[in-house]
Design an enzyme around this catalytic site. Structure first.
Site, PDB file in Angstrom:
ATOM      1  N   LEU A  54       0.871  -1.170   0.000  1.00  0.00           N
ATOM      2  CA  LEU A  54       0.000   0.000   0.000  1.00  0.00           C
ATOM      3  C   LEU A  54       0.909   1.221   0.000  1.00  0.00           C
ATOM      4  O   LEU A  54       1.941   1.237   0.683  1.00  0.00           O
ATOM      5  CB  LEU A  54      -0.902   0.033   1.251  1.00  0.00           C
ATOM      6  CG  LEU A  54      -1.964  -1.059   1.391  1.00  0.00           C
ATOM      7  CD1 LEU A  54      -2.725  -0.870   2.703  1.00  0.00           C
ATOM      8  CD2 LEU A  54      -2.933  -1.047   0.212  1.00  0.00           C
ATOM      9  N   ASP A  55       0.544   2.235  -0.754  1.00  0.00           N
ATOM     10  CA  ASP A  55       1.317   3.471  -0.741  1.00  0.00           C
ATOM     11  C   ASP A  55       1.381   4.031   0.675  1.00  0.00           C
ATOM     12  O   ASP A  55       0.510   3.752   1.514  1.00  0.00           O
ATOM     13  CB  ASP A  55       0.676   4.519  -1.656  1.00  0.00           C
ATOM     14  CG  ASP A  55       0.858   4.187  -3.135  1.00  0.00           C
ATOM     15  OD1 ASP A  55       1.699   3.333  -3.450  1.00  0.00           O
ATOM     16  OD2 ASP A  55       0.155   4.801  -3.955  1.00  0.00           O
ATOM     17  N   ARG A  56       2.385   4.830   0.908  1.00  0.00           N
ATOM     18  CA  ARG A  56       2.575   5.439   2.227  1.00  0.00           C
ATOM     19  C   ARG A  56       1.288   6.107   2.724  1.00  0.00           C
ATOM     20  O   ARG A  56       0.883   5.929   3.873  1.00  0.00           O
ATOM     21  CB  ARG A  56       3.703   6.465   2.147  1.00  0.00           C
ATOM     22  CG  ARG A  56       3.936   7.230   3.434  1.00  0.00           C
ATOM     23  CD  ARG A  56       5.093   8.207   3.286  1.00  0.00           C
ATOM     24  NE  ARG A  56       5.423   8.815   4.566  1.00  0.00           N
ATOM     25  CZ  ARG A  56       6.638   9.201   4.916  1.00  0.00           C
ATOM     26  NH1 ARG A  56       7.643   9.058   4.068  1.00  0.00           N
ATOM     27  NH2 ARG A  56       6.859   9.727   6.094  1.00  0.00           N
ATOM     28  N   THR A  58      -1.839   5.658   1.748  1.00  0.00           N
ATOM     29  CA  THR A  58      -3.052   4.842   1.730  1.00  0.00           C
ATOM     30  C   THR A  58      -3.269   4.157   3.077  1.00  0.00           C
ATOM     31  O   THR A  58      -2.375   3.512   3.617  1.00  0.00           O
ATOM     32  CB  THR A  58      -2.974   3.783   0.623  1.00  0.00           C
ATOM     33  OG1 THR A  58      -2.752   4.435  -0.632  1.00  0.00           O
ATOM     34  CG2 THR A  58      -4.269   2.983   0.544  1.00  0.00           C
ATOM     35  N   ARG A 156      -4.664   5.860  -8.496  1.00  0.00           N
ATOM     36  CA  ARG A 156      -4.337   7.280  -8.545  1.00  0.00           C
ATOM     37  C   ARG A 156      -4.306   7.787  -9.989  1.00  0.00           C
ATOM     38  O   ARG A 156      -4.844   8.864 -10.293  1.00  0.00           O
ATOM     39  CB  ARG A 156      -3.001   7.523  -7.846  1.00  0.00           C
ATOM     40  CG  ARG A 156      -3.051   7.211  -6.356  1.00  0.00           C
ATOM     41  CD  ARG A 156      -1.674   7.135  -5.733  1.00  0.00           C
ATOM     42  NE  ARG A 156      -0.990   8.427  -5.754  1.00  0.00           N
ATOM     43  CZ  ARG A 156       0.239   8.604  -5.279  1.00  0.00           C
ATOM     44  NH1 ARG A 156       0.914   7.587  -4.768  1.00  0.00           N
ATOM     45  NH2 ARG A 156       0.791   9.801  -5.330  1.00  0.00           N
TER      46      ARG A 156
END
Length: 231
Positions: A54-56, A58, A156
């Site tokens: 997961l992105d930072r 998210t 995104r």
């Protein structure tokens, strides 16, 4: 830091990852999930390992495997698109239409000036995201995203280039930090992974406080939780 446990059994653990906490140590230093794997052992011999990324920014459902065999099986399930994933995102504007599917292949580019990013490109890797409009408030739209594929920054880019509206707070594909959004407003709300001979892994993460502060507190993630606890 304490984590809400969304699902737990002998081979899997799903936590509600806070937005802003990266999985790996940033180059500049600072806290990350790696700091807490010992805490997340919860009495088991091995420390759990993240199965996916997961992105930072998210928040939400992060699956960890409790042993190498489970990690291999769960990773294969993600690669073979056998995991049902549900995300909620706040986009900067009012989305036209009620639902649809975005099919935009994605390619990674980089430059010394701007760093790297993903762009839609015919020569890119196939990427498919289904979306549905859930609510509109103060000129913002809460959108449900169900990605079929798991490309880097897929939701995104698909929001910005497919819907024509970036996720609120997105520093790469949108306007960056704005009042009410100190991060990219994306939340991993639900995850289902079916297992042979065992009950599925099912987890649902409640809507974060910063989503509620934007006026979307009455929208709850679909699915059910298998109980929650603090770790």
């Amino acid at each position: 830091m304490q984590f809400t446990i969304l699902f737990e059994d002998g081979e899997a653990l799903v936590i509600d990852k806070p937005g802003g906490l990266p999985l790996d140590r940033p180059r500049a230093g600072g806290p990350c999930i790696e700091d807490h794997v010992e805490q997340l052992r919860l009495g088991f011999q091995r420390s759990p390992a993240p199965v996916h990324r997961l992105d930072r920014d998210t928040s939400g459902c992060l699956l960890l495997a409790r042993n190498p065999k489970a990690l291999k099986r769960f990773s294969a399930a993600f690669e073979e698109k056998q995991v049902e994933k549900r995300y909620l995102g706040v986009v900067a504007g009012v989305v036209e239409g009620d639902e649809g599917t975005i099919e935009l292949a994605l390619k990674k580019i980089s430059s010394a000036a701007d760093g790297w990013r993903m762009i839609p490109a015919r020569a890119g890797k196939p990427a498919v995201t289904h979306w549905r409009k859930l609510a509109v408030h103060n000129g913002l739209t809460l959108v449900e995203f169900r990605p079929e594929t798991g490309r880097t920054h897929q939701i995104r880019v698909h929001a910005a280039s497919g819907l024509g509206l970036p996720l609120l707070g997105d520093p790469i594909y949108g306007a960056g930090t704005v009042p009410g959004a100190k991060r990219t407003m994306l939340h991993a709300a639900g995850l289902v992974l079916h297992r042979e001979g065992k009950d599925p892994i099912r987890a649902a993460a409640p809507l974060p406080a910063d989503f509620a502060a934007l006026g979307f507190s009455d929208v709850a993630p679909a699915g059910h939780e298998d109980g929650s606890a603090e770790a």
